[in-house]
Enzyme design. Structure first.
Site, PDB file in Angstrom:
ATOM      1  N   ASP A 102       0.859  -1.309   0.077  1.00  0.00           N
ATOM      2  CA  ASP A 102      -0.078  -0.062   0.299  1.00  0.00           C
ATOM      3  C   ASP A 102       0.865   1.423  -0.121  1.00  0.00           C
ATOM      4  OD1 ASP A 102      -2.147  -1.822   0.492  1.00  0.00           O
ATOM      5  OD2 ASP A 102      -1.859  -1.657   2.897  1.00  0.00           O
ATOM      6  N   GLU A 135     -11.553   0.042  -2.993  1.00  0.00           N
ATOM      7  CA  GLU A 135     -10.567   0.585  -1.737  1.00  0.00           C
ATOM      8  C   GLU A 135      -9.563   1.241  -2.485  1.00  0.00           C
ATOM      9  OE1 GLU A 135      -9.440  -3.068   0.272  1.00  0.00           O
ATOM     10  OE2 GLU A 135      -8.187  -3.521  -1.540  1.00  0.00           O
TER      11      GLU A 135
END
Ligand code: FUB
Length: 325
Positions: free
Chosen positions: A16, A223
């Site tokens: 991420d 997301e």
């Protein structure tokens, strides 16, 4: 830089990656993946991360410095588990880290931690942001100095529990023909510590001006919300989750609405895909992750970088997520 993605760190697992330029260097703020021995499930329990490291590099081809642990869950009074994707914003000499974690009721909230250096250490505020929920906060500073926070994630990220506008312990999504759930955006308060307004929906429209539907799993938001600006246009990019694509949509305001444009990156090895897009010295880069180094383990990912290119019309050339280094 070659057009093929390269791994940034091989000593620990990192995922991420959110990248920003501070003081002329690239700083990367990833999650720190660990093997907690928790079986894989749809709530993402296997992503049981407990701290954040910060990385810096003088340029995209250069050495990557690991600045060590910048924030540990044991120093966050309200957080019980699962420190997922974080991001940092800078204002007036102070750095603000925004991070999600589950509280003692197993509900994701978003906290803020503060430092006078991008690499930390960061000191967490005693409570999460008022009215915060779900996951994957990312920050965007517009040219006029206004800071925004984008966030949200469905399934394990719990965004569906807020589909009526308030929390309900109900994980059903909207019906397949209904508008898909949207990421959220809010202006940050002047002190950077709270939402300055009620979070709004980041609406993504198709070419006919209709909101993307729940059933449109190759295009709707799941997301990993990220905002960047290119040639005066706002580019909202995100993961489609269970269809494993990084997509983008463009608009004329940081609030949207955005019109769906296409795929930034095809699926990588591993279930999740997540990214940030950064300009450095006139070139553009995609930071992302895959699970190649762990042999495909979803919860053990490694961050990577690859050059990103625009066509004349401002569209993004799709990057092959499975290209070798
Ligand atoms: O790292 C945990 C979660 O996996 C992130 O919050 C999601 O975006 C996905 O990458």
């Amino acid at each position: 830089m070659s057009k093929k993605p390269r791994h940034l760190i091989k000593t620990i697992y990192t995922a991420d990656p959110r990248a920003h330029v501070y003081n002329g260097k690239i700083y990367v703020f990833p999650s720190h993946d660990i093997d907690a021995g928790i079986p894989e499930d749809d709530t993402g329990a296997h992503f049981d991360m407990r701290d954040y490291h910060v990385y810096s590099m003088d340029d995209p081809e250069g050495d990557v410095i690991d600045h060590g642990v910048a924030l540990d869950i044991k120093d966050v009074p309200w957080a019980k588990r699962q420190m997922w994707s974080n991001d940092v914003a800078h204002k007036d000499g102070t750095y603000y880290m925004y991070f999600p974690a589950k509280d003692d009721k197993d509900i994701f909230r978003i906290g803020v931690a503060i430092s006078d250096k991008p690499e930390g250490p960061y000191k967490a505020r005693p409570k999460p942001m008022n009215g915060s929920f779900s996951i994957d906060p990312s920050t965007f500073r517009d040219d006029d100095g206004t800071h925004y926070i984008y966030f949200g994630g469905i399934w394990g990220g719990q965004l569906q529990r807020y589909k009526t506008g308030r929390y309900e312990d109900n994980d059903a999504l909207r019906g397949p023909e209904e508008p898909a759930l949207c990421a959220k955006v809010a202006r940050l308060s002047d002190d950077m510590l709270e939402f300055a307004e009620q979070p709004r929906d980041v609406v993504i429209l198709d070419a006919y001006g209709n909101p993307l539907k729940t059933k449109d799993e190759n295009r709707r938001f799941f997301e990993a919300a990220w905002m960047h600006k290119y040639n005066g246009k706002y580019y909202f990019s995100y993961s489609t989750g269970n269809t494993h694509l990084l997509c983008y949509a463009t608009g004329d305001s940081p609030y949207g609405p955005f019109i769906y444009q296409g795929v930034v990156m095809t699926p990588v090895v591993g279930w999740t895909t997540h990214h940030s897009i950064l300009e450095f010295k006139g070139k553009w880069y995609l930071f992302h992750h895959d699970s190649k180094l762990s042999g495909g383990k979803t919860w053990l990912r490694s961050m990577k970088i690859v050059e990103l290119n625009y066509r004349q019309d401002g569209s993004i050339e799709t990057i092959d997520g499975n290209a070798d280094e």
